[in-house]
Write a protein that holds these residues in place. Structure first.
Motif, short mmCIF file in Angstrom:
data_model
loop_
_atom_site.label_atom_id
_atom_site.label_comp_id
_atom_site.label_asym_id
_atom_site.label_seq_id
_atom_site.Cartn_x
_atom_site.Cartn_y
_atom_site.Cartn_z
N ARG A 1 45.46 21.47 119.13
CA ARG A 1 46.01 22.77 118.79
C ARG A 1 46.52 22.83 117.35
NH1 ARG A 1 47.71 26.23 123.08
NH2 ARG A 1 47.05 25.45 125.12
N ARG B 1 44.23 23.07 113.26
CA ARG B 1 42.84 23.52 113.49
C ARG B 1 42.41 24.44 112.36
NH1 ARG B 1 40.90 23.34 119.24
NH2 ARG B 1 39.27 24.67 118.39
N THR B 2 41.15 24.35 111.99
CA THR B 2 40.57 25.32 111.05
C THR B 2 39.70 26.29 111.83
OG1 THR B 2 38.67 23.89 110.59
CG2 THR B 2 40.60 23.68 109.14
N ARG B 3 39.54 27.48 111.26
CA ARG B 3 38.72 28.52 111.90
C ARG B 3 37.79 29.12 110.85
NH1 ARG B 3 42.79 32.47 114.83
NH2 ARG B 3 40.80 33.43 115.47
N THR B 4 36.52 29.11 111.15
CA THR B 4 35.52 29.66 110.21
C THR B 4 35.57 31.18 110.25
OG1 THR B 4 34.09 27.75 110.57
CG2 THR B 4 33.08 29.72 109.61
N ASP C 1 44.11 37.90 112.00
CA ASP C 1 42.68 37.93 112.30
C ASP C 1 42.06 39.23 111.81
OD1 ASP C 1 42.67 35.44 113.53
OD2 ASP C 1 42.92 36.25 115.55
N TYR D 1 37.03 30.05 105.30
CA TYR D 1 37.70 29.57 106.51
C TYR D 1 39.19 29.60 106.32
CZ TYR D 1 38.76 24.82 104.64
OH TYR D 1 39.24 23.74 103.93
N ARG D 2 39.93 29.43 107.41
CA ARG D 2 41.38 29.47 107.38
C ARG D 2 41.95 28.27 108.14
NH1 ARG D 2 43.37 34.06 111.66
NH2 ARG D 2 45.33 32.99 111.19
N GLY D 3 43.20 27.94 107.86
CA GLY D 3 43.86 26.86 108.57
C GLY D 3 43.94 25.56 107.80
N ASP E 1 31.92 25.85 107.62
CA ASP E 1 31.66 25.49 109.01
C ASP E 1 32.46 24.26 109.42
OD1 ASP E 1 29.46 27.44 109.83
OD2 ASP E 1 28.59 26.57 108.02
N GLY F 1 35.21 23.36 107.87
CA GLY F 1 36.61 23.58 107.54
C GLY F 1 37.13 22.54 106.57
#
Length: 351
Positions: free
Chosen positions: A205, A208-211, A297, A312-314, A337, A339
């Motif tokens: 949790r 984490r990175t998010r594309t 988001d 990407y974010r995170g 992709d 991150g």
């Protein structure tokens, strides 16, 4: 935060003339080589300067911890003449704080400059800095948050690669100390990839990175704290955004204010020029009570996804305990992709 009350109100007004200001900055910025100026790396026994360009420290222990941390790296410490001063919420008058910074760049004994803390007030120093002396004496400059103003101005006016990362009085945990050692002593071509541990969770949790949009891209890094950067809109102290990879972080801002600042970046033309995008952490940025709010988001979907650039974010950048030391002006390859992003070229000259 106090610094937001000081600079936040200037952002929208400044957005009216930013492209003229950016052009003026570039015209006044002699560059070396491919447009970058590199400071030398560090060796054990070198002298670092501690300065307070923004807010005053609330207690002397913070100043002591900053000095002890640098000494624990095997470095000698020289403190600015006014680094423990106070003028209102600031660490001395503008002239005093700018004078300390100019003196550290001019001092040939000092090999790196570490900011004790952020807060508010660094933007007030930008007209008082001696950019010719900075250009003639390139040195490591380390700090984050409000120090974004110094990073942006020095990058725009001199091309010097500076470093967005932990301040002197911050946490020098094992992760941050390792970043410092590998980058400044080892001159390592860093691979900035989040450290992810599942712990007792079934799936990870934390960190984490998010594309946002997949893909790879290469370019030089610009950015820093979102509030501080957008407050420079319309000035000559912003670096060029064309073809760059923009990284941002934020703290203690409601999403509607984050949305407003991304609107400023869009209106000033910055978002349409960048080639890639990385967002770190937006710490303590939950919506307040009321009728609801845009989510982060949705903000990224509205402003970043339509650009169709790798994003990407995170990333471990921002007001967090473990954070990357990111070279402003460093040339990287971003993999949205995966991150992550990695340095392509050295960001320090040989010591």
């Amino acid at each position: 935060m106090d610094r937001r009350r000081f600079i936040g109100g200037t952002a929208l007004a400044g957005a009216l003339l930013p492209l003229v200001g950016v052009g003026a900055a570039q015209a006044a910025s002699p560059r070396t080589g491919a447009g970058r100026l590199l400071a030398a790396g560090l060796r054990k026994g070198d002298t670092v300067g501690l300065v307070s360009p923004s807010a005053a420290s609330s207690e002397e222990l913070s100043l002591q911890l900053a000095q002890e941390a640098m000494e624990a790296f095997g470095l000698k410490v020289k403190t600015g003449a006014h680094y423990g001063a106070r003028y209102g919420h600031l660490a001395g008058t503008d002239a005093e704080r700018a004078g300390d910074l100019n003196a550290m760049f001019a001092d040939r004994e000092v090999k790196a400059i570490v900011c004790v803390r952020g807060g508010s007030g660094a933007a007030r120093l930008l007209p008082l800095l001696d950019y010719a002396a900075i250009r003639a004496n390139p040195k490591i400059l380390l700090g984050y948050s409000d120090i974004t103003a110094l990073h942006c101005a020095i990058q725009a006016r001199t091309g010097l690669v500076t470093f967005h990362g932990q301040v002197g009085s911050g946490s020098w945990n094992a992760f941050n100390a390792d970043q410092f050692e590998r980058l400044f002593f080892g001159r390592e071509l860093m691979d900035y990839r989040n450290r992810v541990e599942a712990g007792d969770e079934l799936v990870p949790r934390k960190n984490r990175t998010r594309t946002i949009t997949g893909g790879k891209v290469r370019g030089e890094l610009v950015g820093g704290n979102l509030t501080v950067l957008t407050a420079l809109a319309g000035s000559s102290y912003l670096p060029d955004f064309a073809g760059k990879i923009l990284f941002l972080e934020e703290v203690s801002e409601a999403p509607y204010r984050v949305d407003r600042m991304f609107s400023t970046l869009k209106l000033m033309g910055a978002l349409d020029q960048i080639a890639g995008f990385v967002f770190g952490e937006c710490t303590d940025c939950s919506p307040g009570d009321g009728y609801g709010s845009l989510t982060l988001d949705q903000i990224f979907a509205d402003f970043i996804a339509p650009l169709k650039i790798p994003a990407y974010r995170g990333a471990m950048i921002g007001h967090i305990r473990e954070q990357f030391i990111v070279p402003m002006g460093g040339r990287v390859e971003l993999d949205a992709d995966a991150g992550s992003f990695r340095l392509l070229d050295p960001v320090l000259a040989a010591p």
